[in-house]
Design a protein around this motif. Structure first.
Motif, PDB file in Angstrom:
ATOM      1  N   UNK A  14       0.832  -1.207   0.000  1.00  0.00           N
ATOM      2  CA  UNK A  14       0.000   0.000   0.000  1.00  0.00           C
ATOM      3  C   UNK A  14       0.867   1.257   0.000  1.00  0.00           C
ATOM      4  N   UNK A  15       0.604   2.159  -0.957  1.00  0.00           N
ATOM      5  CA  UNK A  15       1.302   3.431  -1.024  1.00  0.00           C
ATOM      6  C   UNK A  15       2.760   3.334  -1.425  1.00  0.00           C
ATOM      7  N   UNK A  16       3.169   2.194  -1.951  1.00  0.00           N
ATOM      8  CA  UNK A  16       4.567   1.992  -2.336  1.00  0.00           C
ATOM      9  C   UNK A  16       4.589   1.182  -3.631  1.00  0.00           C
ATOM     10  N   UNK A  17       5.776   0.733  -4.013  1.00  0.00           N
ATOM     11  CA  UNK A  17       5.878  -0.086  -5.216  1.00  0.00           C
ATOM     12  C   UNK A  17       5.255  -1.452  -4.978  1.00  0.00           C
ATOM     13  N   UNK A  18       4.425  -1.872  -5.907  1.00  0.00           N
ATOM     14  CA  UNK A  18       3.806  -3.190  -5.892  1.00  0.00           C
ATOM     15  C   UNK A  18       4.256  -3.914  -7.147  1.00  0.00           C
ATOM     16  N   UNK A  19       3.941  -5.196  -7.251  1.00  0.00           N
ATOM     17  CA  UNK A  19       4.398  -5.990  -8.385  1.00  0.00           C
ATOM     18  C   UNK A  19       3.261  -6.855  -8.906  1.00  0.00           C
ATOM     19  N   UNK A  20       3.079  -6.837 -10.225  1.00  0.00           N
ATOM     20  CA  UNK A  20       2.087  -7.659 -10.901  1.00  0.00           C
ATOM     21  C   UNK A  20       2.829  -8.787 -11.604  1.00  0.00           C
ATOM     22  N   UNK A  21       2.452 -10.020 -11.307  1.00  0.00           N
ATOM     23  CA  UNK A  21       3.088 -11.203 -11.891  1.00  0.00           C
ATOM     24  C   UNK A  21       2.086 -11.838 -12.845  1.00  0.00           C
ATOM     25  N   UNK A  22       2.468 -11.946 -14.110  1.00  0.00           N
ATOM     26  CA  UNK A  22       1.594 -12.520 -15.128  1.00  0.00           C
ATOM     27  C   UNK A  22       2.235 -13.762 -15.713  1.00  0.00           C
ATOM     28  N   UNK A  58     -11.795  -7.822 -20.132  1.00  0.00           N
ATOM     29  CA  UNK A  58     -12.676  -8.665 -19.319  1.00  0.00           C
ATOM     30  C   UNK A  58     -12.083  -8.784 -17.920  1.00  0.00           C
ATOM     31  N   UNK A  59     -12.896  -8.476 -16.888  1.00  0.00           N
ATOM     32  CA  UNK A  59     -12.388  -8.532 -15.522  1.00  0.00           C
ATOM     33  C   UNK A  59     -12.066  -9.970 -15.140  1.00  0.00           C
ATOM     34  N   UNK A  60     -10.908 -10.139 -14.484  1.00  0.00           N
ATOM     35  CA  UNK A  60     -10.455 -11.482 -14.111  1.00  0.00           C
ATOM     36  C   UNK A  60     -10.106 -11.528 -12.624  1.00  0.00           C
ATOM     37  N   UNK A  61     -10.087 -12.746 -12.092  1.00  0.00           N
ATOM     38  CA  UNK A  61      -9.672 -12.981 -10.708  1.00  0.00           C
ATOM     39  C   UNK A  61      -8.148 -13.056 -10.643  1.00  0.00           C
ATOM     40  N   UNK A  62      -7.597 -12.778  -9.460  1.00  0.00           N
ATOM     41  CA  UNK A  62      -6.152 -12.852  -9.283  1.00  0.00           C
ATOM     42  C   UNK A  62      -5.832 -13.118  -7.822  1.00  0.00           C
ATOM     43  N   UNK A  63      -4.660 -13.697  -7.586  1.00  0.00           N
ATOM     44  CA  UNK A  63      -4.153 -13.871  -6.223  1.00  0.00           C
ATOM     45  C   UNK A  63      -3.548 -12.556  -5.775  1.00  0.00           C
ATOM     46  N   UNK A  64      -3.620 -12.309  -4.466  1.00  0.00           N
ATOM     47  CA  UNK A  64      -2.974 -11.108  -3.937  1.00  0.00           C
ATOM     48  C   UNK A  64      -2.092 -11.491  -2.763  1.00  0.00           C
ATOM     49  N   UNK A  65      -0.898 -10.954  -2.768  1.00  0.00           N
ATOM     50  CA  UNK A  65       0.072 -11.124  -1.682  1.00  0.00           C
ATOM     51  C   UNK A  65       0.306  -9.746  -1.097  1.00  0.00           C
ATOM     52  N   UNK A  66       0.327  -9.651   0.225  1.00  0.00           N
ATOM     53  CA  UNK A  66       0.552  -8.360   0.862  1.00  0.00           C
ATOM     54  C   UNK A  66       1.987  -8.268   1.329  1.00  0.00           C
ATOM     55  N   UNK A  67       2.646  -7.181   0.970  1.00  0.00           N
ATOM     56  CA  UNK A  67       4.020  -6.934   1.392  1.00  0.00           C
ATOM     57  C   UNK A  67       4.044  -5.813   2.416  1.00  0.00           C
ATOM     58  N   UNK A  68       5.219  -5.576   2.955  1.00  0.00           N
ATOM     59  CA  UNK A  68       5.417  -4.491   3.901  1.00  0.00           C
ATOM     60  C   UNK A  68       6.386  -3.503   3.322  1.00  0.00           C
ATOM     61  N   UNK A  69       6.185  -2.245   3.666  1.00  0.00           N
ATOM     62  CA  UNK A  69       7.069  -1.193   3.155  1.00  0.00           C
ATOM     63  C   UNK A  69       8.407  -1.255   3.822  1.00  0.00           C
TER      64      UNK A  69
END
Length: 127
Positions: free
Chosen positions: A55-63, A116-127
């Motif tokens: 949240x509020x920082x760099x995040x990463x999308x894995x495809x 088309x909207x799709x489902x995805x896994x989410x992982x939460x990281x810490x800043x």
């Protein structure tokens, strides 16, 4: 004197009304650092998308795709819309990692593949 006050007031008004927040951006990362690579290694390769969210920082999308995906981002109030254009081809699945830079926290994140909207896994990281 009144003209100078009018100019100063106008500049202050324009500065207060301007939007200084940056729009979120996505950039392909060829060689993710070891922490991000650890998450990439743990993701389910059968699932198309996973998001490592900070949240509020760099995040990463894995495809995980056989094609070459491109990613665009758009804010809609408290929502973040991530759009992926991907024409998959025959061949081996490979993981692509996109760094997502944001300044804001979001109530909802929507992920779209070819509109088309799709489902995805989410992982939460810490800043």
């Amino acid at each position: 004197m009144k003209k100078w006050l009018l100019v100063l007031f106008s500049m202050l008004l324009l500065a207060a009304c301007s939007d200084s927040s940056e729009q979120p951006t996505a950039k392909l990362i060829e060689h993710p650092d070891k922490d991000v690579q650890g998450v990439v290694d743990m993701t389910d390769k059968e699932l198309y998308a996973s998001l490592l969210y900070n949240a509020g920082s760099d995040s990463y999308l894995i495809l995980n795709s056989t094609g070459t995906p491109t990613v665009t981002l758009k804010e809609d109030g408290e929502d973040l819309h991530i759009s992926i254009a991907d024409e998959e081809t025959a061949g081996d699945t490979k993981s692509s990692v996109f760094g997502i830079s944001t300044e804001n926290d979001y109530d909802t994140i929507h992920l779209f593949k070819n509109d088309e909207e799709i489902a995805f896994d989410i992982w939460y990281g810490q800043q």
